[in-house]
Enzyme design. Sequence first.
Site, short mmCIF file in Angstrom:
data_model
loop_
_atom_site.label_atom_id
_atom_site.label_comp_id
_atom_site.label_asym_id
_atom_site.label_seq_id
_atom_site.Cartn_x
_atom_site.Cartn_y
_atom_site.Cartn_z
N HIS A 107 -3.46 6.89 3.02
CA HIS A 107 -3.83 5.59 2.45
C HIS A 107 -5.25 5.27 2.91
CE1 HIS A 107 -4.02 1.52 1.29
NE2 HIS A 107 -3.82 1.01 2.49
N ASN A 138 -10.12 -0.38 -0.14
CA ASN A 138 -8.67 -0.26 -0.07
C ASN A 138 -8.09 -0.80 -1.38
OD1 ASN A 138 -5.94 -0.62 0.42
ND2 ASN A 138 -6.21 -1.49 2.46
N CYS A 175 0.82 -1.22 0.00
CA CYS A 175 0.00 0.00 0.00
C CYS A 175 0.85 1.27 0.00
CB CYS A 175 -0.95 -0.01 1.19
SG CYS A 175 -1.99 -1.48 1.22
#
Length: 332
Positions: A255, A285, A114
């Site tokens: 994020h 996500n 990520c």
Amino acid sequence: MAYAAFKSIGAYIPPKIMTNADFEKIIDTTDEWIVKRTGIKERRISEENEASSDLGYKAAEVAIKRAGINKEDIDLVICATVTPDYLCMPSTACLIASKLDLPPVQAFDISAACTGFVYALSIAKAFIESGMKKNVLIVGAETYTSILDYTDRGTCFIFGDGAGAAMICATSNKDEAIIDVNCCSDGNYSDLIKTPGGGSLHPCSQEVLDQKMACIKMKGNETFKLAVKTLTSDVQVMMKKHNLINEDINHFIPHQANMRIIKAVGTALKLTEEQTVVTVDRYGNTSAASIPMAMNYAYEQGKIKAGHTILFDAFGSGLTWGSALFPFAGKE
Ligand code: UT7
């Protein structure tokens, strides 16, 4: 000395939507639980025959056009992904360059989960500041649906597919320069989020297939606590280093893992809702694509203006983490 400027942002949002109601049909969960625990209402999923390079090159087309760059002038392509088209080779960056019809160009992938897009930004900045490259295309592209175990109710509903891209270009104007990118890792926490099988430690085998070891496994709750702590301290260090106060940041783009993480970090840093870009509700996500997709969303809403100060804050498997501080050097 050449400076590196963040010239444009683009994204590709797959049109197909998977809602929480869809998950209610396949795992023991409820829309209410998912929204309360994560803020996620829906996520995008790619078509069956679509891979990360397909999403990535479409995002790249947008970023290149918005930067007003000739494709022939792109001299480096970096793709951040942990869901490459192929497990080992060729790299997704090579495929993206080919789909963009670029002339032969240096292209490679990086793996930082990520945090990948922030890592890619740090590499682009270094290449440009060293004088080696002038126009670097960075892409974050993920098809997480290819590594999800749809029987793992603690993980599968969190992730989605998508891609974001940016052009990072050389400039002599210091006011446009990316101010700082800080990236870090701690492999002692490698067990928290991993795909345990299919690599050199546990090569593909019947056991890997039967145990779904090539799918993502995440210790969600432990990751959650570390994410809040790390994302907060990372920004504190960055702001202190550059003598910034909260009001100096126009757009905080964290994020997009979990709404509760974003809120906890925002509260700890005293950043307002207006300053914080949130897309986790609509995209879930999307790992390396999460930050550029969120930035693109704010850009297309007309919120990001030339000269605005932007702060990225990322966290992911590795563990990896990183933050970036820069003025937006693009057109509105
Ligand atoms: O992108 C990389 C970084 N990743 C992250 O930052 C992810 C961070 N983690 C998270 O977002 C959260 O930990 C999750 C959303 C994954 C899970 O939320 P949580 O509040 O940490 O839940 P938990 O794992 O502590 O589980 C709480 C309860 C458990 O039941 P019991 O043991 O209390 O009876 C789980 O079995 O919730 C249950 N549960 C579910 N219930 C309904 C777990 N998954 C689900 C589900 N639906 N899908």
